[in-house]
Design an enzyme around this catalytic site. Structure first.
Site, short mmCIF file in Angstrom:
data_model
loop_
_atom_site.label_atom_id
_atom_site.label_comp_id
_atom_site.label_asym_id
_atom_site.label_seq_id
_atom_site.Cartn_x
_atom_site.Cartn_y
_atom_site.Cartn_z
CB CYS A 13 -10.56 21.89 20.21
SG CYS A 13 -11.29 23.19 19.27
CE1 TYR A 53 -0.70 4.28 13.67
CE2 TYR A 53 -0.09 5.50 11.70
CZ TYR A 53 -0.89 4.57 12.34
OH TYR A 53 -1.85 3.93 11.62
NE ARG A 57 1.59 7.42 8.38
CZ ARG A 57 2.83 7.73 8.67
NH1 ARG A 57 3.27 8.96 8.47
NH2 ARG A 57 3.66 6.84 9.14
CE1 TYR A 59 -2.87 2.35 5.51
CE2 TYR A 59 -0.58 2.79 4.94
CZ TYR A 59 -1.65 1.92 5.04
OH TYR A 59 -1.50 0.61 4.65
N GLY A 78 0.84 -1.19 0.00
CA GLY A 78 0.00 0.00 0.00
C GLY A 78 0.88 1.24 0.00
C1 LIG Z 1 -3.55 -7.19 5.56
C2 LIG Z 1 -2.82 -5.99 5.08
N1 LIG Z 1 -2.26 -6.03 3.87
C3 LIG Z 1 -1.58 -4.99 3.37
C4 LIG Z 1 -1.43 -3.83 4.09
C5 LIG Z 1 -0.68 -2.69 3.48
O1 LIG Z 1 0.40 -2.34 4.23
P1 LIG Z 1 1.40 -1.21 3.70
O2 LIG Z 1 0.61 -0.02 3.35
O3 LIG Z 1 2.30 -1.00 4.86
O4 LIG Z 1 2.12 -1.80 2.54
C6 LIG Z 1 -1.98 -3.75 5.38
C7 LIG Z 1 -1.75 -2.56 6.20
O5 LIG Z 1 -1.30 -2.61 7.30
C8 LIG Z 1 -2.72 -4.84 5.87
O6 LIG Z 1 -3.30 -4.79 7.07
#
Ligand SMILES: Cc1ncc(COP(=O)(O)O)c(C=O)c1O
Length: 413
Positions: A342, A316, A312, A371, A274
């Site tokens: 706020c 985090y 984010r 994200y 992702g």
């Molecule tokens: C099951 C699963 N696959 C893929 C991803 C994609 O992760 P990333 O964006 O870190 O590549 C996530 C995200 O945490 C996930 O929960």
């Protein structure tokens, strides 16, 4: 994005950002199609002919134009909810190009996933195995399933995005996997087609990813000796990007390591990236709305984007590079760059040395393609901001700003 897309000169990019901010107003997400294409192609080519499928993880950014672009490049899809499954279907992904993961699938989600005939439903527990089987038997079909194993490997990422330890809620302990595969093989409604592992996100070292891959390959080989032949190994996502310039794993090297771990088995490799595909391709344009100095204490740069547009940092404590779009004369200062929400956690940066800025200046927050918008929300009745896609010297609005009326449309007084 500007710094990571070498093909576009910075002054051209800055002019585009200015035009976009003028037309779409701020805050506003901007994605670079070229950067997404380049990231996808790098991963895809690194497989060097080895059988594979890249299942883009929609959770990182499921905006239609972004997912459509990845589909056009040949990507398959990884969905973490039925909503994401439906987005993928709407955009033309075939059911057998979609894997469906989720730690708490509802009965309705299971029912529909089974009816769609997805490439794999990734099973998270013995109870879920039962429920999928029951629904498949009721529908008189066989559901293709993969077992999500938890290999108890530390991804060495932020604890909130680590998923591969025994203490995390995800998957089943890997030593229970052989028995569960036997169980799946014996069920009338199930066909076990794969093993799945995803140990976390924003992973910046190769070792945990490689170890997780080796663990599922060893599992698949043991299963084959028992006569259970899988079709694919889904190695999950998780590859990190460099938010702060620190070294990260080279995506091609990551793919080569997965292929090296898998080649002996001959099994097809699936991955679910992702962040690495879309993260660096996106920026958030935001405008300074106030600058204030507490005597002898903090200086705050208040911007018109906050945790509603980018969770984010609040979630985090994540670092994002931020720059003014244009430099002014004036001294640098140590500032907190904060949003208008706020909540004290609504800060993009704390104690950061920052160039001199004034009210109305545009700032660019980098690496928000993953994200960012996907985690956006409407706290304080803040309508969702627009999203823009740049492609070369063209750009277009791919989501217009939500209106307050749209935000309230589901409610009655
Ligand atoms: C099951 C699963 N696959 C893929 C991803 C994609 O992760 P990333 O964006 O870190 O590549 C996530 C995200 O945490 C996930 O929960």
């Amino acid at each position: 994005m500007a710094a990571t897309t070498p093909s576009t000169p910075p002054q051209v990019r800055a002019a585009q950002f200015r035009a976009i901010a003028a037309a779409a107003a701020t805050p506003c997400y901007v994605y670079d199609a070229g950067a997404i294409r380049a990231a996808y192609t790098t991963l895809d080519r690194a497989f060097d002919g080895y059988p594979h499928a890249i299942h883009y993880a929609l959770k990182a950014n499921s905006s239609l134009a972004v997912v459509r672009l990845l589909h056009s490049l040949g990507s398959h899809a990884d969905a973490n909810s039925l909503g994401e499954v439906d987005v993928a279907l709407r955009l033309g992904f075939r059911p057998d190009q979609i894997v469906f993961t989720g730690v708490g699938k509802s009965a309705a989600e299971i029912d529909r996933a089974v009816s769609l005939g997805l490439l794999a439903i990734n099973v998270e527990s013995p109870g879920e195995l039962d429920r999928i089987d029951q629904r498949a038997v009721a529908q008189q079909v066989k559901a293709r399933v993969a077992l999500r194993v938890n290999p108890d490997i530390d991804a060495r990422s932020h604890p909130h995005i680590s998923t591969g330890l025994k203490s995390n809620k995800f998957g089943v302990p890997i030593d229970e996997a052989p028995a569960l595969f036997r169980e799946m093989s014996s069920r009338r409604g199930l066909v076990p087609v794969g093993a799945h592992v995803h140990i976390g996100s924003q992973i910046t070292t190769l070792d945990p990813l490689h170890k997780a891959a080796q663990a599922v390959v060893a599992l698949a080989q043991a299963l084959r000796e028992e006569g259970i032949a899988l079709q694919h190994l889904d190695m999950g996502g998780g590859l990190g990007i460099s938010y702060d310039g620190a070294p990260v794993v080279d995506p091609a090297e990551y793919v080569r390591a997965l292929v090296a771990a898998t080649r002996g088995s001959g099994l097809k490799v699936a991955i679910e990236p992702g962040r690495v595909l879309v993260g660096p391709a996106g920026v958030l344009l935001t405008r300074v709305v106030d600058v204030k100095q507490f005597p002898g204490a903090k200086r705050f740069v208040v911007v018109d984007a906050g945790m509603t547009e980018l969770m984010r940092p609040a979630l985090y404590n994540a670092y994002h590079r931020i720059e003014p779009l244009a430099r002014r004369d004036g001294p640098e200062a140590t500032v907190d760059i904060v949003g208008p929400i706020c909540e004290s956690t609504d800060a993009y940066a704390r104690d950061r040395v920052f160039p001199h800025v004034e009210v109305d200046d545009l700032l660019v927050v980098y690496d928000v393609g993953a994200y960012g918008a996907a985690m956006g929300h409407t706290y304080l009745r803040r309508p969702l901001p627009p999203e823009v896609m740049i492609d070369g010297d063209q750009w277009r609005i791919i989501r217009r700003r939500q209106t307050l009326d749209e935000l309230l449309a589901l409610e009655t007084e």
